[in-house]
Scaffold this motif. Structure first.
Motif, PDB file in Angstrom:
ATOM      1  N   ARG A  63       2.290   1.762  -3.358  1.00 25.14           N
ATOM      2  CA  ARG A  63       1.242   2.246  -4.265  1.00 25.14           C
ATOM      3  C   ARG A  63       1.033   3.744  -4.057  1.00 25.14           C
ATOM      4  NH1 ARG A  63      -0.536   1.492  -8.671  1.00 25.14           N
ATOM      5  NH2 ARG A  63      -2.733   1.357  -9.170  1.00 25.14           N
ATOM      6  N   LEU A  64       0.922   4.109  -2.793  1.00 20.51           N
ATOM      7  CA  LEU A  64       0.752   5.520  -2.431  1.00 20.51           C
ATOM      8  C   LEU A  64       1.901   6.351  -2.966  1.00 20.51           C
ATOM      9  CD1 LEU A  64      -0.705   7.705  -0.790  1.00 20.51           C
ATOM     10  CD2 LEU A  64       0.634   6.982   1.202  1.00 20.51           C
ATOM     11  N   ALA A  80       0.830  -1.199   0.000  1.00 15.85           N
ATOM     12  CA  ALA A  80       0.000   0.000   0.000  1.00 15.85           C
ATOM     13  C   ALA A  80       0.867   1.252   0.000  1.00 15.85           C
ATOM     14  CB  ALA A  80      -0.925   0.005   1.206  1.00 15.85           C
ATOM     15  N   PHE A 124       1.624   6.904  -6.710  1.00 15.82           N
ATOM     16  CA  PHE A 124       0.688   7.966  -7.103  1.00 15.82           C
ATOM     17  C   PHE A 124       1.332   9.330  -6.909  1.00 15.82           C
ATOM     18  CE2 PHE A 124      -2.838   4.827  -6.091  1.00 15.82           C
ATOM     19  CZ  PHE A 124      -3.226   4.694  -7.402  1.00 15.82           C
ATOM     20  N   ILE A 125       1.892   9.515  -5.729  1.00 15.21           N
ATOM     21  CA  ILE A 125       2.445  10.829  -5.396  1.00 15.21           C
ATOM     22  C   ILE A 125       3.592  11.209  -6.319  1.00 15.21           C
ATOM     23  CG2 ILE A 125       3.785  12.007  -3.612  1.00 15.21           C
ATOM     24  CD1 ILE A 125       1.847  10.830  -1.578  1.00 15.21           C
ATOM     25  N   GLU A 126       4.452  10.250  -6.577  1.00 16.87           N
ATOM     26  CA  GLU A 126       5.596  10.592  -7.427  1.00 16.87           C
ATOM     27  C   GLU A 126       5.186  10.842  -8.875  1.00 16.87           C
ATOM     28  OE1 GLU A 126       8.540   7.622  -6.643  1.00 16.87           O
ATOM     29  OE2 GLU A 126       9.110   8.544  -4.729  1.00 16.87           O
ATOM     30  N   ARG A 127       4.171  10.123  -9.315  1.00 15.80           N
ATOM     31  CA  ARG A 127       3.683  10.367 -10.686  1.00 15.80           C
ATOM     32  C   ARG A 127       3.132  11.788 -10.788  1.00 15.80           C
ATOM     33  NH1 ARG A 127      -0.398   5.600 -11.229  1.00 15.80           N
ATOM     34  NH2 ARG A 127      -1.075   6.573 -13.184  1.00 15.80           N
ATOM     35  N   VAL A 128       2.363  12.168  -9.782  1.00 14.98           N
ATOM     36  CA  VAL A 128       1.806  13.518  -9.800  1.00 14.98           C
ATOM     37  C   VAL A 128       2.922  14.560  -9.731  1.00 14.98           C
ATOM     38  CG1 VAL A 128       0.435  15.195  -8.519  1.00 14.98           C
ATOM     39  CG2 VAL A 128      -0.415  12.875  -8.829  1.00 14.98           C
ATOM     40  N   GLU A 129       3.863  14.319  -8.855  1.00 14.35           N
ATOM     41  CA  GLU A 129       4.962  15.285  -8.705  1.00 14.35           C
ATOM     42  C   GLU A 129       5.751  15.424 -10.008  1.00 14.35           C
ATOM     43  OE1 GLU A 129       5.838  15.032  -3.898  1.00 14.35           O
ATOM     44  OE2 GLU A 129       6.993  13.794  -5.272  1.00 14.35           O
TER      45      GLU A 129
END
Lengths: 87, 87, 87, 87
Positions: B18-19, B15, B22-27
DNA sequence: CGGCGCTACGTCCGTC
DNA sequence: GACGGACGTAGCGCCG
């Protein structure tokens, strides 16, 4: 306080009153705003009751607003150009 | 873990990974966005260097965008009307 | 025009083309920006679909960004000190 | 039309007038709303000019509003209990 | 409860 | 360099 000086407490009280004044003025205006928003809701409800589609009404209003905004922008742009030519 | 079950720690790790994903993709995307915004700024600076008025350029772009938006709204409104008539 | 000079109309055309160039470059970049913002939205939607709270994710990203900014300030300050010490 | 019946065009005109009425009433109210929002902005600007932090002021107002909402809920609950007790 | 529209916030630009 | 104003973006509430 016959000497006219304010005590520290006095200054604090004044500031607090001032702060309270700002907040209450805003809260009063927000109440008025809420009342107006409620009036708008009621008009839409009334229109809906007569068979008008609220979503479409909203869209019409939005477009009219955008048209007005566009027109203002166009005029502002024209002013800019005129000013540029006048220099 | 030959039975294929994940330990509780394993699940937590998954988890967390996964979290983090997401965060690194957005960043990463936000970095790209910032880079593009910077490119835009540079173009305006370049235009300004050639004597163009940046404010006017922005206004032209905004109007063109609003015109596009208006057109889309108009089409959406037309669709609404057509749908209303088709019922 | 054997002397290679441009006519007044030519100059105007060049300027208009130049102007158009700036505007279209900006518009192209804004499209790319919009696409990236859309990608970001999709990632949040994906995360939401797995049960993550989007608002919290945004907070995390904001905090990490601020930390990074702080760190950069710290490094800049360090550089300043080092420079003051003669490297 | 001595018989008092409306022609189809008449009906259409009436509907159009009705529609126009709704739209203009809403637009009028939205203008009033905008004016009030502007008043609020001015108050915040005034407060800012006296050194108050606008963001914090907004927070205070939001909290007071929530408190009020809570209190209303409490009162509603109280009314419910009283009603359940046969007044 | 999910999408959409509106409000509010932060940022950037021009001004004084 | 601070100020105010404008813009774009993010958060929130209402409606369906």
């Amino acid at each position: 306080m016959a000497d006219g000086s304010a005590s520290v407490e006095g200054a604090t009280t004044v500031a607090a009153d001032r702060l309270r004044g700002f907040i209450e003025r805003v809260e009063r205006l927000e109440e008025e705003k809420a009342a107006i928003m409620n009036d708008i809701k009621e008009i839409f409800a009334e229109a809906k009751g007569e068979g008008y589609d609220v979503k479409t009404l909203r869209q019409v209003i939005r477009i009219r607003k955008m048209d007005r905004a566009d027109r203002q922008e166009q005029e502002a742009l024209l002013d800019l150009y005129l000013a540029a030519l006048g220099e």
